[in-house]
Write a protein that holds these residues in place. Sequence first.
Motif, PDB file in Angstrom:
ATOM      1  N   ARG A 279       0.875  -0.843   0.209  1.00 46.46           N
ATOM      2  CA  ARG A 279      -0.466   0.360   0.239  1.00 46.46           C
ATOM      3  C   ARG A 279       1.609   0.907   0.100  1.00 46.46           C
ATOM      4  NH1 ARG A 279      -3.955   1.370   5.118  1.00 46.46           N
ATOM      5  NH2 ARG A 279      -4.032   3.585   4.619  1.00 46.46           N
ATOM      6  N   ARG A 280       2.299   1.418   0.613  1.00 46.35           N
ATOM      7  CA  ARG A 280       2.736   2.225   0.797  1.00 46.35           C
ATOM      8  C   ARG A 280       3.509   2.565  -0.493  1.00 46.35           C
ATOM      9  NH1 ARG A 280       7.566   2.650   5.136  1.00 46.35           N
ATOM     10  NH2 ARG A 280       6.041   2.396   6.292  1.00 46.35           N
ATOM     11  N   ALA A 281       4.014   1.765  -1.360  1.00 42.93           N
ATOM     12  CA  ALA A 281       4.449   1.366  -2.034  1.00 42.93           C
ATOM     13  C   ALA A 281       4.028   2.260  -3.521  1.00 42.93           C
ATOM     14  CB  ALA A 281       5.243   0.541  -3.286  1.00 42.93           C
ATOM     15  N   ARG A 282       2.477   1.927  -3.344  1.00 45.65           N
ATOM     16  CA  ARG A 282       1.910   1.650  -4.337  1.00 45.65           C
ATOM     17  C   ARG A 282       0.813   3.481  -3.514  1.00 45.65           C
ATOM     18  NH1 ARG A 282      -3.354  -1.137  -2.947  1.00 45.65           N
ATOM     19  NH2 ARG A 282      -1.513  -2.730  -3.152  1.00 45.65           N
ATOM     20  N   ARG A 283       1.666   3.530  -3.228  1.00 43.88           N
ATOM     21  CA  ARG A 283       0.713   5.530  -2.718  1.00 43.88           C
ATOM     22  C   ARG A 283       2.275   6.540  -3.348  1.00 43.88           C
ATOM     23  NH1 ARG A 283       1.097   6.116   3.440  1.00 43.88           N
ATOM     24  NH2 ARG A 283      -1.499   4.820   3.100  1.00 43.88           N
TER      25      ARG A 283
END
Length: 161
Positions: free
Chosen positions: A143-147
């Motif tokens: 999720r952090r990488a996508r953000r």
Amino acid sequence: MARSHATYWAGRGVVRGAQVVHEHEGAPEWWHATIRRLEAWTDTRSAQRGLDLVRRWGAIGVTLAYLTVGVQTAVFAAAGLIRMPYPRFFLASLPGAVAWAVVWATIGFGALWAAFALFTTSPWALAGALVVVGILVAWLLRRRARRRADQGAAAEVQAEV
């Protein structure tokens, strides 16, 4: 305390080494290469976050860094890089280290004892709990990488406009 202070002094050493190289162009090539690698590190996202935190909050940022995960080393190195006076760094690190010790002594040891108790009850339950935690961590990291990817794409679009 040892790691934070060693990291602080490493940051101070980088600054001093860069000054020596600048003053004496006859330094060996390995020294120049080392300084270039360290300068490249200061361009990383983590290092920039640490530098920004120390520049904005000063000694309070050092104290609060003990309660963070993933930016501690960058903050301690940044304090050395910006040449925060050592007495100020030392005094800021005392309450931070105490807070970190309290967190580790309560939550950290509590988690270890809970895992040990779960293992003695059922090793399979512990394995299942670890799998669930692993899935949760993987989900959060993805999720952090996508953000970050979305922010990068938004910045590119903004730059084109």
